[in-house]
Design a protein around this motif. Structure first.
Motif, PDB file in Angstrom:
ATOM      1  N   ALA A 198      -1.031   2.350   4.576  1.00 35.59           N
ATOM      2  CA  ALA A 198      -0.788   2.532   3.142  1.00 35.59           C
ATOM      3  C   ALA A 198       0.610   2.026   2.832  1.00 35.59           C
ATOM      4  O   ALA A 198       1.571   2.396   3.508  1.00 35.59           O
ATOM      5  CB  ALA A 198      -0.906   4.004   2.752  1.00 35.59           C
ATOM      6  N   VAL A 199       0.698   1.157   1.829  1.00 32.02           N
ATOM      7  CA  VAL A 199       2.007   0.658   1.370  1.00 32.02           C
ATOM      8  C   VAL A 199       2.090   0.879  -0.135  1.00 32.02           C
ATOM      9  O   VAL A 199       1.125   0.691  -0.862  1.00 32.02           O
ATOM     10  CB  VAL A 199       2.232  -0.831   1.714  1.00 32.02           C
ATOM     11  CG1 VAL A 199       2.374  -1.028   3.206  1.00 32.02           C
ATOM     12  CG2 VAL A 199       1.139  -1.704   1.174  1.00 32.02           C
ATOM     13  N   SER A 200       3.258   1.294  -0.573  1.00 30.82           N
ATOM     14  CA  SER A 200       3.428   1.569  -1.996  1.00 30.82           C
ATOM     15  C   SER A 200       3.482   0.263  -2.784  1.00 30.82           C
ATOM     16  O   SER A 200       3.921  -0.766  -2.274  1.00 30.82           O
ATOM     17  CB  SER A 200       4.697   2.391  -2.242  1.00 30.82           C
ATOM     18  OG  SER A 200       5.829   1.680  -1.821  1.00 30.82           O
ATOM     19  N   TYR A 203       3.120   3.824   5.396  1.00 26.22           N
ATOM     20  CA  TYR A 203       2.651   4.875   6.298  1.00 26.22           C
ATOM     21  C   TYR A 203       1.418   4.353   7.014  1.00 26.22           C
ATOM     22  O   TYR A 203       0.775   3.408   6.563  1.00 26.22           O
ATOM     23  CB  TYR A 203       2.273   6.141   5.521  1.00 26.22           C
ATOM     24  CG  TYR A 203       3.359   6.628   4.613  1.00 26.22           C
ATOM     25  CD1 TYR A 203       4.414   7.380   5.110  1.00 26.22           C
ATOM     26  CD2 TYR A 203       3.346   6.320   3.252  1.00 26.22           C
ATOM     27  CE1 TYR A 203       5.431   7.810   4.277  1.00 26.22           C
ATOM     28  CE2 TYR A 203       4.348   6.751   2.413  1.00 26.22           C
ATOM     29  CZ  TYR A 203       5.393   7.495   2.925  1.00 26.22           C
ATOM     30  OH  TYR A 203       6.401   7.915   2.100  1.00 26.22           O
ATOM     31  N   ALA A 204       1.074   5.000   8.115  1.00 25.04           N
ATOM     32  CA  ALA A 204      -0.128   4.584   8.832  1.00 25.04           C
ATOM     33  C   ALA A 204      -0.692   5.739   9.645  1.00 25.04           C
ATOM     34  O   ALA A 204       0.020   6.695   9.982  1.00 25.04           O
ATOM     35  CB  ALA A 204       0.171   3.403   9.733  1.00 25.04           C
ATOM     36  N   LEU A 205      -1.957   5.606   9.946  1.00 28.52           N
ATOM     37  CA  LEU A 205      -2.663   6.494  10.856  1.00 28.52           C
ATOM     38  C   LEU A 205      -3.242   5.617  11.951  1.00 28.52           C
ATOM     39  O   LEU A 205      -4.044   4.717  11.671  1.00 28.52           O
ATOM     40  CB  LEU A 205      -3.784   7.237  10.118  1.00 28.52           C
ATOM     41  CG  LEU A 205      -4.792   7.998  10.983  1.00 28.52           C
ATOM     42  CD1 LEU A 205      -4.113   9.073  11.826  1.00 28.52           C
ATOM     43  CD2 LEU A 205      -5.885   8.589  10.107  1.00 28.52           C
ATOM     44  N   TRP A 206      -2.805   5.838  13.187  1.00 26.35           N
ATOM     45  CA  TRP A 206      -3.311   5.087  14.330  1.00 26.35           C
ATOM     46  C   TRP A 206      -4.358   5.972  15.000  1.00 26.35           C
ATOM     47  O   TRP A 206      -4.070   7.114  15.384  1.00 26.35           O
ATOM     48  CB  TRP A 206      -2.179   4.757  15.273  1.00 26.35           C
ATOM     49  CG  TRP A 206      -2.543   3.947  16.474  1.00 26.35           C
ATOM     50  CD1 TRP A 206      -3.673   3.200  16.671  1.00 26.35           C
ATOM     51  CD2 TRP A 206      -1.760   3.773  17.652  1.00 26.35           C
ATOM     52  NE1 TRP A 206      -3.638   2.575  17.886  1.00 26.35           N
ATOM     53  CE2 TRP A 206      -2.472   2.906  18.508  1.00 26.35           C
ATOM     54  CE3 TRP A 206      -0.531   4.254  18.055  1.00 26.35           C
ATOM     55  CZ2 TRP A 206      -1.982   2.524  19.750  1.00 26.35           C
ATOM     56  CZ3 TRP A 206      -0.043   3.873  19.293  1.00 26.35           C
ATOM     57  CH2 TRP A 206      -0.764   3.014  20.131  1.00 26.35           C
ATOM     58  N   LYS A 259       1.691  15.769   3.825  1.00 32.27           N
ATOM     59  CA  LYS A 259       0.299  16.240   3.951  1.00 32.27           C
ATOM     60  C   LYS A 259      -0.633  15.498   3.003  1.00 32.27           C
ATOM     61  O   LYS A 259      -1.763  15.175   3.365  1.00 32.27           O
ATOM     62  CB  LYS A 259       0.215  17.754   3.708  1.00 32.27           C
ATOM     63  CG  LYS A 259       0.903  18.579   4.751  1.00 32.27           C
ATOM     64  CD  LYS A 259       0.147  18.543   6.054  1.00 32.27           C
ATOM     65  CE  LYS A 259       0.843  19.399   7.082  1.00 32.27           C
ATOM     66  NZ  LYS A 259       0.307  19.177   8.417  1.00 32.27           N
ATOM     67  N   ASP A 260      -0.178  15.202   1.785  1.00 31.09           N
ATOM     68  CA  ASP A 260      -1.016  14.486   0.826  1.00 31.09           C
ATOM     69  C   ASP A 260      -1.310  13.068   1.302  1.00 31.09           C
ATOM     70  O   ASP A 260      -2.441  12.593   1.199  1.00 31.09           O
ATOM     71  CB  ASP A 260      -0.367  14.465  -0.562  1.00 31.09           C
ATOM     72  CG  ASP A 260      -0.322  15.846  -1.198  1.00 31.09           C
ATOM     73  OD1 ASP A 260      -1.200  16.672  -0.894  1.00 31.09           O
ATOM     74  OD2 ASP A 260       0.597  16.088  -2.007  1.00 31.09           O
ATOM     75  N   MET A 261      -0.306  12.386   1.811  1.00 34.51           N
ATOM     76  CA  MET A 261      -0.515  11.021   2.308  1.00 34.51           C
ATOM     77  C   MET A 261      -1.369  11.046   3.575  1.00 34.51           C
ATOM     78  O   MET A 261      -2.204  10.164   3.775  1.00 34.51           O
ATOM     79  CB  MET A 261       0.827  10.323   2.572  1.00 34.51           C
ATOM     80  CG  MET A 261       0.678   8.892   3.067  1.00 34.51           C
ATOM     81  SD  MET A 261      -0.400   7.810   2.090  1.00 34.51           S
ATOM     82  CE  MET A 261       0.521   7.692   0.575  1.00 34.51           C
ATOM     83  N   GLN A 262      -1.201  12.047   4.413  1.00 32.08           N
ATOM     84  CA  GLN A 262      -2.067  12.177   5.579  1.00 32.08           C
ATOM     85  C   GLN A 262      -3.523  12.311   5.142  1.00 32.08           C
ATOM     86  O   GLN A 262      -4.418  11.707   5.744  1.00 32.08           O
ATOM     87  CB  GLN A 262      -1.651  13.381   6.421  1.00 32.08           C
ATOM     88  CG  GLN A 262      -0.359  13.189   7.167  1.00 32.08           C
ATOM     89  CD  GLN A 262       0.040  14.411   7.988  1.00 32.08           C
ATOM     90  OE1 GLN A 262      -0.748  15.329   8.201  1.00 32.08           O
ATOM     91  NE2 GLN A 262       1.280  14.425   8.453  1.00 32.08           N
ATOM     92  N   ALA A 263      -3.759  13.062   4.080  1.00 36.06           N
ATOM     93  CA  ALA A 263      -5.120  13.234   3.558  1.00 36.06           C
ATOM     94  C   ALA A 263      -5.672  11.903   3.033  1.00 36.06           C
ATOM     95  O   ALA A 263      -6.849  11.588   3.239  1.00 36.06           O
ATOM     96  CB  ALA A 263      -5.143  14.285   2.459  1.00 36.06           C
TER      97      ALA A 263
END
Length: 155
Positions: free
Chosen positions: A99-101, A108-111, A138-142
C-alpha cells in the motif's frame, strides 16, 4: 507476388506484436512498476525496507509478478494497494501486499509466506507466516489483510 505475401505476413506480425505490447501495458499501476514510476514512491519504499532486516531482493526491489493496483480509502487517506508475487508460479507461497499513499509519502506492506509443498487440503491461512513492513497501524494492517483475502485461492 511472393514478395507481397512476405510483406503482408511481416505487417501482420508487427501488428500482432503491437497489440500484445498494448495489452501488457494497460496503463494501470502495478507494484512491480512503482519504483520506476516516481522518485517519491522509491523514496517512500526505501524508507520502509531500510528499517527491516533479512529481506529478499524481490521485496527490496519490488520485482516480480503483479496485478493492477486498486485505490482504497482509509480514514480519508487514499492509497494504491496491490499484490506482488516473487514469481507467477509461486504466488501462493511468497507474496507481498503493498500500500502506498496517493501523496507518495508513506508505504506499507504485508509479506506472506506459506511453506512450499503444502497439501491442497490444508488451508494456507493456517500455515502462513505474516510479516508487516513499514509499521502499519491496526487499520492499515486490516486493509492489507483484506486485500489478501480477495484472492480466491486464499482460504
Amino acid at each position: 507476388m511472393r514478395t507481397r505475401s512476405w510483406q503482408t505476413l511481416a505487417a501482420a506480425i508487427c501488428l500482432s506484436g503491437s497489440a500484445l505490447a498494448v495489452a501488457s501495458n494497460d496503463g494501470q499501476t502495478r507494484v512491480s512498476d512503482l519504483l520506476s514510476s516516481s522518485p517519491d514512491y522509491r523514496q517512500a519504499w526505501m524508507g520502509v525496507v531500510k528499517k527491516e532486516e533479512r529481506l529478499p531482493d524481490w521485496v527490496i526491489n519490488l520485482s516480480g509478478a503483479s496485478d493492477p493496483m486498486s485505490a482504497v480509502n482509509e480514514h480519508g487517506d487514499k492509497y494504491l494497494v496491490g499484490p506482488l508475487c516473487e514469481t507467477a508460479d509461486n504466488c501462493l507461497n511468497n507474496r507481498l501486499i503493498v500500500a502506498v499513499s496517493f501523496d507518495k509519502k508513506s508505504a506499507y506492506a504485508l509479506w506472506v509466506q506459506v511453506p512450499a509443498g503444502l497439501p491442497a487440503d490444508k488451508s494456507p491461512t493456517r500455515h502462513a507466516d505474516y510479516r508487516f513492513l513499514g509499521k502499519p497501524d491496526k487499520d492499515m494492517q486490516a486493509v492489507l489483510m483484506e486485500q489478501l483475502k480477495k484472492d480466491p485461492k486464499w482460504y
